[in-house]
Enzyme design. Structure first.
Site, PDB file in Angstrom:
ATOM      1  N   TYR A  62      -0.907  12.990   6.711  1.00  0.00           N
ATOM      2  CA  TYR A  62      -0.524  11.895   7.618  1.00  0.00           C
ATOM      3  C   TYR A  62       0.989  11.940   7.852  1.00  0.00           C
ATOM      4  O   TYR A  62       1.763  12.188   6.923  1.00  0.00           O
ATOM      5  CB  TYR A  62      -0.847  10.531   7.002  1.00  0.00           C
ATOM      6  CG  TYR A  62      -2.304  10.082   7.009  1.00  0.00           C
ATOM      7  CD1 TYR A  62      -3.293  10.752   7.718  1.00  0.00           C
ATOM      8  CD2 TYR A  62      -2.671   8.935   6.308  1.00  0.00           C
ATOM      9  CE1 TYR A  62      -4.618  10.293   7.704  1.00  0.00           C
ATOM     10  CE2 TYR A  62      -3.982   8.467   6.286  1.00  0.00           C
ATOM     11  CZ  TYR A  62      -4.952   9.159   6.992  1.00  0.00           C
ATOM     12  OH  TYR A  62      -6.240   8.698   6.965  1.00  0.00           O
ATOM     13  N   TYR A  69       0.837  -1.213   0.000  1.00  0.00           N
ATOM     14  CA  TYR A  69       0.000   0.000   0.000  1.00  0.00           C
ATOM     15  C   TYR A  69       0.869   1.258   0.000  1.00  0.00           C
ATOM     16  O   TYR A  69       0.615   2.216  -0.736  1.00  0.00           O
ATOM     17  CB  TYR A  69      -0.953   0.010   1.201  1.00  0.00           C
ATOM     18  CG  TYR A  69      -1.709   1.318   1.319  1.00  0.00           C
ATOM     19  CD1 TYR A  69      -2.576   1.740   0.311  1.00  0.00           C
ATOM     20  CD2 TYR A  69      -1.536   2.143   2.428  1.00  0.00           C
ATOM     21  CE1 TYR A  69      -3.256   2.951   0.415  1.00  0.00           C
ATOM     22  CE2 TYR A  69      -2.214   3.347   2.535  1.00  0.00           C
ATOM     23  CZ  TYR A  69      -3.069   3.751   1.520  1.00  0.00           C
ATOM     24  OH  TYR A  69      -3.728   4.949   1.621  1.00  0.00           O
ATOM     25  N   GLU A 113     -14.075  -0.760   5.708  1.00  0.00           N
ATOM     26  CA  GLU A 113     -14.013   0.548   5.043  1.00  0.00           C
ATOM     27  C   GLU A 113     -15.286   0.706   4.209  1.00  0.00           C
ATOM     28  O   GLU A 113     -15.754  -0.260   3.599  1.00  0.00           O
ATOM     29  CB  GLU A 113     -12.767   0.618   4.158  1.00  0.00           C
ATOM     30  CG  GLU A 113     -12.544   1.996   3.538  1.00  0.00           C
ATOM     31  CD  GLU A 113     -11.175   2.098   2.858  1.00  0.00           C
ATOM     32  OE1 GLU A 113     -10.159   1.841   3.526  1.00  0.00           O
ATOM     33  OE2 GLU A 113     -11.152   2.406   1.662  1.00  0.00           O
ATOM     34  N   ARG A 134     -11.379  13.519   1.546  1.00  0.00           N
ATOM     35  CA  ARG A 134     -12.390  12.654   2.184  1.00  0.00           C
ATOM     36  C   ARG A 134     -13.640  12.536   1.319  1.00  0.00           C
ATOM     37  O   ARG A 134     -14.374  11.547   1.408  1.00  0.00           O
ATOM     38  CB  ARG A 134     -12.744  13.203   3.563  1.00  0.00           C
ATOM     39  CG  ARG A 134     -11.565  13.242   4.518  1.00  0.00           C
ATOM     40  CD  ARG A 134     -10.999  11.861   4.790  1.00  0.00           C
ATOM     41  NE  ARG A 134      -9.767  11.939   5.596  1.00  0.00           N
ATOM     42  CZ  ARG A 134      -9.026  10.879   5.879  1.00  0.00           C
ATOM     43  NH1 ARG A 134      -9.353   9.672   5.417  1.00  0.00           N
ATOM     44  NH2 ARG A 134      -7.933  11.011   6.604  1.00  0.00           N
ATOM     45  N   ARG A 184       1.901   6.991  -6.600  1.00  0.00           N
ATOM     46  CA  ARG A 184       0.806   7.933  -6.840  1.00  0.00           C
ATOM     47  C   ARG A 184       1.247   9.357  -6.513  1.00  0.00           C
ATOM     48  O   ARG A 184       0.998  10.290  -7.293  1.00  0.00           O
ATOM     49  CB  ARG A 184      -0.414   7.536  -5.992  1.00  0.00           C
ATOM     50  CG  ARG A 184      -1.536   8.580  -6.041  1.00  0.00           C
ATOM     51  CD  ARG A 184      -2.796   8.120  -5.326  1.00  0.00           C
ATOM     52  NE  ARG A 184      -2.594   7.805  -3.916  1.00  0.00           N
ATOM     53  CZ  ARG A 184      -3.544   7.364  -3.107  1.00  0.00           C
ATOM     54  NH1 ARG A 184      -4.777   7.174  -3.574  1.00  0.00           N
ATOM     55  NH2 ARG A 184      -3.287   7.083  -1.836  1.00  0.00           N
TER      56      ARG A 184
HETATM   57  C1  3EB Z   1      -7.719   6.214   5.405  1.00  0.00           C
HETATM   58  O1  3EB Z   1      -8.606   6.992   5.730  1.00  0.00           O
HETATM   59  C2  3EB Z   1      -8.184   4.829   5.044  1.00  0.00           C
HETATM   60  O2  3EB Z   1      -5.071   5.581  -0.421  1.00  0.00           O
HETATM   61  O3  3EB Z   1      -6.593   6.181  -1.857  1.00  0.00           O
HETATM   62  C3  3EB Z   1      -9.231   5.403   2.273  1.00  0.00           C
HETATM   63  C4  3EB Z   1      -9.540   5.974   1.037  1.00  0.00           C
HETATM   64  C5  3EB Z   1      -7.960   4.949   2.517  1.00  0.00           C
HETATM   65  C6  3EB Z   1      -8.556   6.090   0.054  1.00  0.00           C
HETATM   66  C7  3EB Z   1      -6.248   5.799  -0.732  1.00  0.00           C
HETATM   67  C8  3EB Z   1      -6.994   5.055   1.521  1.00  0.00           C
HETATM   68  C9  3EB Z   1      -7.276   5.639   0.298  1.00  0.00           C
HETATM   69  O4  3EB Z   1      -6.528   6.501   5.417  1.00  0.00           O
HETATM   70  C10 3EB Z   1      -7.605   4.302   3.811  1.00  0.00           C
END
Ligand code: 3EB
Length: 346
Positions: free
Chosen positions: A213, A153, A340, A226, A160
């Protein structure tokens, strides 16, 4: 690449694309009656994207049982043109564009991800559909280490992020996305973009923006919003669609409720509610507000098959009885996440 002859005026473009889940046995019949921008099969086998019957078809390996499979169709009121370019299949209608690609199984993914993403982003630039509003990514062995010991991941996130940097994609403008496990086929992805419609990227006040993050989650942060709110051009102030990203049991940047499927499901749903509510949207000068009962086209990704009945019960309580909700048993992008959820307010 064929140059498009499609109409470029922005009048009469007051529409948004439509999404439907269709049983795998009924896809040919559905396609015949619609202008299809794309068909994504959530199926038992991974197949490279190709244009078939005039639209891109991408098959994802997302289930062991054809019974749990479905096709997601993206349709439009207008005729579409389709094509293939450097492994990317795409279609467009003068306002909306869908493209799909796949990176074969490999020892490490960052470079191939960067390259495939750049190809897709170059294509949307060439064809003039540069407003990205939704991206999906399906990553086989998402929690396993690549040949350098980096979690796949994170390896994907690195590629990306590098593609977005090359594209000069401002991280605060990246769209809603899903990054989720799959049962095979390397990394598959599809994007939705548009020409004149207006996307607004939405964050969650109780979650840190993913692009912020900290480093402990990987060398480059996950680049997604989001949610994306989308309205047609010249309809500012009116209601649009809200494309909600894959949403998990995270507050701030931390996973909450380790090993507790019930609490993780509730928090994921609560996070979606917070993203689409009136208080949050008003911060983006959007006049509307929604709640979980407005969510449709829902996909619920569940790490452990045995948890599905419990997750289903909780989701059925929270969501509208008329919402189309599909459950898929796949891994989630952090090994401590059990569930999820994504969907669309439309
Ligand atoms: C998160 O909130 C959960 O890497 O495109 C959610 C939606 C998540 C998209 C991405 C990852 C992605 O971090 C994981």
């Amino acid at each position: 690449m064929n140059q498009t002859q499609l109409v470029r005026n922005t009048e009469s473009l007051g529409y948004l694309p439509n999404s439907s889940f269709v049983n795998l046995g009924e896809t040919a019949k559905f396609a015949t009656g619609h202008n299809v921008l794309g068909q994504i099969n959530y199926a038992t086998e991974a197949i490279d994207p190709k244009v078939s019957s005039g639209h891109p078809v991408l098959s994802l390996q997302m289930t062991d049982s054809t019974l749990d499979g479905f096709a997601e169709f993206w349709t439009t009121p207008r005729p579409v043109e389709s094509g293939e370019h450097d492994g990317i299949s795409y279609a467009h209608d003068g306002e909306y564009f869908l493209c799909a690609g796949r990176i074969p199984q490999a020892q490490e993914y960052a470079k191939a991800t960067e390259s495939a993403y750049v190809t897709a982003l170059d294509l949307i630039t060439t064809l003039d559909y540069t407003n990205c509003f939704r991206m999906w990514n399906f990553v086989n062995q998402i929690n396993d280490a690549n040949s350098d010991g980096l979690e796949i991941y994170r390896d994907f996130c690195l590629g990306r992020a590098n593609a977005f940097e090359r594209f000069k994609f401002n991280e605060t403008e990246v769209p809603a996305a899903t990054g989720i496990g799959s049962l095979g086929g390397g990394i598959a992805f599809y994007f939705l973009t548009c020409r004149s419609s207006v996307p607004t990227t939405i964050e969650n006040p109780q979650q840190m923006s993913a692009y912020h993050y900290p480093k402990r989650y990987g060398p480059k942060s996950p680049k997604f919003a989001r949610a994306t709110h989308l309205i047609p051009a010249n309809t500012i102030g009116q209601a649009g669609h809200v494309y909600v990203s894959g949403t998990a049991s995270i507050t701030g940047h931390e996973t909450r409720f380790h090993r507790d499927i019930e609490k993780q499901t509730h928090l994921a749903l609560e996070n979606i509610g917070r993203v689409v509510d009136a208080a949050n949207l008003s911060a983006y000068e959007l006049a509307n507000g929604y709640n979980l009962s407005d969510l449709n086209n829902v996909k619920v990704y569940v790490r452990h098959r045995d948890d599905i009945p419990q997750v289903r019960e909780i989701c059925e309580q929270a969501l509208s009885p008329t919402a189309d909700v599909r459950y898929l048993n796949v891994d989630i992008c952090r090994s401590d996440l059990l569930v999820e959820i994504e969907g669309i307010v439309n």
